[in-house]
Design a protein around this motif. Structure first.
Motif, PDB file in Angstrom:
ATOM      1  N   GLY A 176      58.404 106.442  18.787  1.00  0.00           N
ATOM      2  CA  GLY A 176      59.103 107.819  19.167  1.00  0.00           C
ATOM      3  C   GLY A 176      58.077 108.959  18.532  1.00  0.00           C
ATOM      4  N   ALA A 177      57.483 108.861  17.425  1.00  0.00           N
ATOM      5  CA  ALA A 177      56.856 110.089  16.966  1.00  0.00           C
ATOM      6  C   ALA A 177      55.679 110.235  17.797  1.00  0.00           C
ATOM      7  N   ALA A 178      55.086 109.322  18.356  1.00  0.00           N
ATOM      8  CA  ALA A 178      53.774 109.003  19.161  1.00  0.00           C
ATOM      9  C   ALA A 178      54.135 110.189  20.249  1.00  0.00           C
ATOM     10  N   ALA A 179      55.237 109.661  20.813  1.00  0.00           N
ATOM     11  CA  ALA A 179      55.599 110.321  22.092  1.00  0.00           C
ATOM     12  C   ALA A 179      55.926 111.881  21.831  1.00  0.00           C
ATOM     13  N   ILE A 180      56.665 112.298  20.971  1.00  0.00           N
ATOM     14  CA  ILE A 180      56.794 113.738  20.642  1.00  0.00           C
ATOM     15  C   ILE A 180      55.161 114.257  20.585  1.00  0.00           C
ATOM     16  N   GLU A 181      54.536 113.801  19.897  1.00  0.00           N
ATOM     17  CA  GLU A 181      53.233 114.143  19.744  1.00  0.00           C
ATOM     18  C   GLU A 181      52.223 114.344  20.891  1.00  0.00           C
ATOM     19  N   ALA A 182      52.543 113.498  21.840  1.00  0.00           N
ATOM     20  CA  ALA A 182      52.056 113.322  23.327  1.00  0.00           C
ATOM     21  C   ALA A 182      52.606 114.571  24.118  1.00  0.00           C
TER      22      ALA A 182
ATOM     23  N   ILE B 211      66.048 102.430  29.894  1.00  0.00           N
ATOM     24  CA  ILE B 211      65.152 102.346  31.041  1.00  0.00           C
ATOM     25  C   ILE B 211      65.519 101.314  32.032  1.00  0.00           C
ATOM     26  N   PHE B 212      65.352 100.277  31.410  1.00  0.00           N
ATOM     27  CA  PHE B 212      65.650  98.950  32.169  1.00  0.00           C
ATOM     28  C   PHE B 212      67.186  98.971  32.764  1.00  0.00           C
ATOM     29  N   THR B 213      68.156  99.417  32.197  1.00  0.00           N
ATOM     30  CA  THR B 213      69.412  99.478  32.781  1.00  0.00           C
ATOM     31  C   THR B 213      69.543 100.763  33.831  1.00  0.00           C
ATOM     32  N   GLY B 214      68.514 101.624  33.890  1.00  0.00           N
ATOM     33  CA  GLY B 214      68.780 102.749  34.798  1.00  0.00           C
ATOM     34  C   GLY B 214      69.586 103.887  33.987  1.00  0.00           C
ATOM     35  N   ASN B 215      69.845 103.830  32.663  1.00  0.00           N
ATOM     36  CA  ASN B 215      70.583 104.761  31.927  1.00  0.00           C
ATOM     37  C   ASN B 215      69.500 106.238  31.872  1.00  0.00           C
ATOM     38  N   ALA B 216      68.424 105.882  31.954  1.00  0.00           N
ATOM     39  CA  ALA B 216      67.475 106.905  31.903  1.00  0.00           C
ATOM     40  C   ALA B 216      66.480 106.511  32.960  1.00  0.00           C
ATOM     41  N   GLU B 217      65.946 107.476  33.948  1.00  0.00           N
ATOM     42  CA  GLU B 217      64.761 107.049  34.775  1.00  0.00           C
ATOM     43  C   GLU B 217      63.565 106.693  34.306  1.00  0.00           C
ATOM     44  N   LEU B 218      63.197 107.255  33.340  1.00  0.00           N
ATOM     45  CA  LEU B 218      61.859 106.994  32.559  1.00  0.00           C
ATOM     46  C   LEU B 218      61.868 107.005  31.130  1.00  0.00           C
TER      47      LEU B 218
ATOM     48  N   PRO C  62      65.193 118.650  26.280  1.00  0.00           N
ATOM     49  CA  PRO C  62      66.651 118.663  26.516  1.00  0.00           C
ATOM     50  C   PRO C  62      67.057 117.500  27.425  1.00  0.00           C
ATOM     51  N   LYS C  63      66.336 116.624  27.936  1.00  0.00           N
ATOM     52  CA  LYS C  63      66.650 115.310  28.456  1.00  0.00           C
ATOM     53  C   LYS C  63      66.487 114.145  28.028  1.00  0.00           C
ATOM     54  N   PHE C  64      66.141 114.378  26.462  1.00  0.00           N
ATOM     55  CA  PHE C  64      65.983 113.031  25.834  1.00  0.00           C
ATOM     56  C   PHE C  64      67.365 112.275  25.741  1.00  0.00           C
ATOM     57  N   VAL C  65      67.085 110.929  25.981  1.00  0.00           N
ATOM     58  CA  VAL C  65      68.018 109.932  25.244  1.00  0.00           C
ATOM     59  C   VAL C  65      67.583 109.025  24.190  1.00  0.00           C
ATOM     60  N   THR C  66      67.838 109.336  23.106  1.00  0.00           N
ATOM     61  CA  THR C  66      67.277 108.752  21.849  1.00  0.00           C
ATOM     62  C   THR C  66      67.935 107.336  21.430  1.00  0.00           C
ATOM     63  N   GLY C  67      66.881 106.345  21.481  1.00  0.00           N
ATOM     64  CA  GLY C  67      67.219 105.005  21.251  1.00  0.00           C
ATOM     65  C   GLY C  67      67.092 104.859  19.558  1.00  0.00           C
TER      66      GLY C  67
ATOM     67  N   PHE D 126      63.792 114.439  37.320  1.00  0.00           N
ATOM     68  CA  PHE D 126      64.591 113.486  36.434  1.00  0.00           C
ATOM     69  C   PHE D 126      65.664 113.941  35.668  1.00  0.00           C
ATOM     70  N   ARG D 127      66.641 113.391  35.397  1.00  0.00           N
ATOM     71  CA  ARG D 127      67.790 113.649  34.520  1.00  0.00           C
ATOM     72  C   ARG D 127      67.515 113.205  32.928  1.00  0.00           C
ATOM     73  N   HIS D 128      66.992 112.212  32.747  1.00  0.00           N
ATOM     74  CA  HIS D 128      66.825 111.666  31.326  1.00  0.00           C
ATOM     75  C   HIS D 128      65.787 110.956  31.237  1.00  0.00           C
ATOM     76  N   VAL D 129      64.899 111.098  29.909  1.00  0.00           N
ATOM     77  CA  VAL D 129      63.938 110.468  29.521  1.00  0.00           C
ATOM     78  C   VAL D 129      64.225 109.965  28.072  1.00  0.00           C
ATOM     79  N   ALA D 130      64.159 108.524  27.978  1.00  0.00           N
ATOM     80  CA  ALA D 130      64.362 107.859  26.810  1.00  0.00           C
ATOM     81  C   ALA D 130      62.947 107.624  25.943  1.00  0.00           C
TER      82      ALA D 130
END
Length: 251
Positions: free
Chosen positions: A142-148, A175-182, A160-165, A128-132
């Protein structure tokens, strides 16, 4: 809600007549992950009480900054327990009003059916190219995702693939619009009536991130507003809790 007033008729008779009491309102700051359930809870409260609930949604960290700078919020539903505790220690809430209204869950989600496997192995496989992800500085999810990712040993590979909301709602939109695959969002954003409503998801094991206890408080500005107290009590009731459970939260 009703009150009774006395009316003197021309013949001297005193008649009691019911009239609707004037509706009041309350200003509420709501963590973005709790948008959908709070909309339903507010609608039920308005129907039951006749009062108006004015809702604002956003990142918990940004709400904190707004509150200490005089924003007119009277009730605050945060996405963590640390921010309300900080407000309490600073004397910015009604004493004794802080309580946990929900415990949130983190999920890796894609709008594509079958894209995210039930074990989350896609994070290791890549492709994948992007992770939101929501900003870990202002959004507890967001902090929980970093910890996981850190506990999985995958942070360096995925970062390096982060797209940060700015908040979890914007992250969902990426994610919903497809700008990030997941990406990582709150389970409540993709669940309704006890099931994920679209796309594909991996429920991140809760031992990979600190418990997301979401606390609510009545802010000092709401101390003299009875509607603030009514809303908080309604939030603790079974009707509100049934809505909260339907979106995947625990207590």
């Amino acid at each position: 809600m009703k009150r009774v007033f006395a009316k003197l008729l021309s013949g001297g008779a005193l008649v009691l007549a019911p009239v609707l009491a004037q509706a009041a309102e309350v200003q509420v700051a709501v963590a973005a992950n709790f948008t959908a359930p709070m909309q339903k809870i507010a609608a039920e409260f308005e129907k039951a009480s006749g009062h108006r609930v004015l809702l604002s949604y956003g990142a918990t960290g940004k709400f904190y900054a707004q509150i200490i700078n005089g924003a007119p919020f009277e009730v605050f539903l945060a996405a963590d327990d640390r921010t309300p505790a900080r407000l309490e220690s600073e004397g910015r809430i009604v004493p004794g009003s802080r309580f946990t209204y929900a415990i949130g869950k983190l999920v890796l989600w894609s709008a594509r059916e079958g894209y995210v496997d039930p074990q989350g192995e896609i994070l290791r496989r890549g492709g994948f190219r992007h992770v939101a992800i929501a900003s870990p500085k202002t959004a507890p999810y967001g902090a929980a995702a970093i910890e996981a990712l850190t506990r999985l040993g995958l942070l360096d590979a995925v970062q390096p693939k982060f797209v940060t909301g700015e908040n979890i709602s914007q992250t969902y939109q990426f994610i919903f619009t497809g700008n990030a695959e997941l990406g990582f969002v709150a389970l409540s954003q993709v669940m309704e009536e006890g099931r994920v409503t679209g796309g594909s998801a991996w429920l991140v094991p809760t031992d990979l991130y600190p418990e997301i206890r979401q606390d609510a408080v009545i802010l000092s500005r709401g101390a003299r507003n009875p509607v603030a107290v009514e809303l908080v009590e309604f939030l603790k009731g079974e009707k509100a809790r049934a809505i909260i459970r339907a979106y995947g939260y625990e207590f």
